[in-house]
Design a protein around this motif. Structure first.
Motif, PDB file in Angstrom:
ATOM      1  N   THR A   4     -15.213 -11.487   1.648  1.00 50.30           N
ATOM      2  CA  THR A   4     -14.874 -11.694   0.233  1.00 50.30           C
ATOM      3  C   THR A   4     -14.516 -13.139  -0.057  1.00 50.30           C
ATOM      4  OG1 THR A   4     -12.557 -11.226   0.617  1.00 50.30           O
ATOM      5  CG2 THR A   4     -13.942  -9.370  -0.015  1.00 50.30           C
ATOM      6  N   PRO A  73      -8.687  -7.244   1.244  1.00 49.73           N
ATOM      7  CA  PRO A  73      -9.037  -6.846  -0.124  1.00 49.73           C
ATOM      8  C   PRO A  73      -7.878  -6.217  -0.910  1.00 49.73           C
ATOM      9  CG  PRO A  73     -10.823  -6.288   1.349  1.00 49.73           C
ATOM     10  CD  PRO A  73      -9.706  -6.818   2.211  1.00 49.73           C
ATOM     11  N   ASP A  74      -7.078  -5.364  -0.251  1.00 49.73           N
ATOM     12  CA  ASP A  74      -5.946  -4.734  -0.962  1.00 49.73           C
ATOM     13  C   ASP A  74      -4.995  -5.777  -1.525  1.00 49.73           C
ATOM     14  OD1 ASP A  74      -6.565  -2.064  -0.827  1.00 49.73           O
ATOM     15  OD2 ASP A  74      -5.682  -1.807   1.175  1.00 49.73           O
ATOM     16  N   ARG A  77      -6.649  -7.631  -4.423  1.00 48.39           N
ATOM     17  CA  ARG A  77      -6.680  -6.800  -5.637  1.00 48.39           C
ATOM     18  C   ARG A  77      -5.308  -6.773  -6.312  1.00 48.39           C
ATOM     19  NH1 ARG A  77      -8.191  -0.495  -5.353  1.00 48.39           N
ATOM     20  NH2 ARG A  77      -6.184  -0.446  -4.305  1.00 48.39           N
ATOM     21  N   THR A 139     -11.516  -1.131  -2.469  1.00 51.46           N
ATOM     22  CA  THR A 139     -11.175  -2.086  -1.399  1.00 51.46           C
ATOM     23  C   THR A 139     -11.593  -1.581  -0.014  1.00 51.46           C
ATOM     24  OG1 THR A 139      -8.970  -1.127  -1.251  1.00 51.46           O
ATOM     25  CG2 THR A 139      -9.215  -3.088  -2.629  1.00 51.46           C
ATOM     26  N   PHE A 145     -16.582  -4.312  -2.912  1.00 51.28           N
ATOM     27  CA  PHE A 145     -15.446  -5.106  -3.391  1.00 51.28           C
ATOM     28  C   PHE A 145     -15.902  -6.523  -3.762  1.00 51.28           C
ATOM     29  CE2 PHE A 145     -11.628  -7.803  -2.636  1.00 51.28           C
ATOM     30  CZ  PHE A 145     -10.803  -7.234  -3.596  1.00 51.28           C
TER      31      PHE A 145
END
Length: 196
Positions: A4, A73-74, A77, A139, A145
């Motif tokens: 990401t 990712p969590d 986000r 995620t 994502f």
């Protein structure tokens, strides 16, 4: 995570553009104008804008930090969602400040005020919508994502270009001159933010 990161970098670059809108409102530089009524209006708006400009800068900084840390990712986000919420609140507060100050004492002051408030509220609503989108990103799936972030970055690019026209119009001529004289407008524009 690695996958990401490039998207996050793009998102960060685009987000930095969003702060320009508010700094346009707090970064005037001319020093003329001697209209007390207009100066009083400018002081009221500048005093209200300054803390919101700081809030927007802090939201941008949080996203940049999350990006440079190469976070999961969590975490990305959560940080992005909070940042978008903060930006939405900040633009709404600036809109309310311009609305509450009344029209500036210049030709077409009412129209300038109405256009600026409408634009600021629109920006606020757009950030609120982006927050909802970020909240809904998956995620668990790295590719999904990344795609979701890419879509958000595209919308942000449009949002940061979407016209600070009304703000520019609000600041034309004597209004800009009056705002330039306010300490809170001068200090609202920090060198690091001005480059964003």
């Amino acid at each position: 995570m690695e996958g990401t990161n490039p998207v996050n970098k793009k998102l960060t670059a685009v987000l930095s553009g969003g702060a320009v809108l508010v700094l346009a409102l707090s970064g005037c530089s001319s020093d003329n104008g001697n209209d007390d009524k207009l100066n009083s209006w400018a002081k009221q708006v500048c005093d209200a804008v300054q803390p919101q400009a700081k809030k927007i800068e802090a939201a941008n900084a949080a996203i940049q930090k999350e990006t440079s840390d190469n976070s999961a990712p969590d975490a990305v986000r959560t940080t992005d969602a909070q940042a978008f919420q903060d930006m939405s609140d900040a633009y709404k507060a600036i809109g309310a400040a311009v609305d509450g100050a009344g029209p500036p004492d210049v030709t077409d002051g009412k129209q300038k005020q109405t256009d600026a408030v409408k634009e600021l509220n629109g920006i606020s609503a757009s950030y609120a919508a982006l927050k909802k989108q970020v909240d809904g990103l998956d995620t668990k799936d790295q590719a999904k994502f990344a795609d979701g972030l890419k879509g958000i970055a595209t919308q942000l690019a449009k949002l940061s270009q979407s016209g600070n026209d009304a703000l520019k119009k609000l600041e034309e001529g004597d209004v800009g001159k009056a705002m330039a004289k306010q300490e809170s407008c001068k200090s609202g524009s920090t060198p690091s933010a001005a480059q964003g």
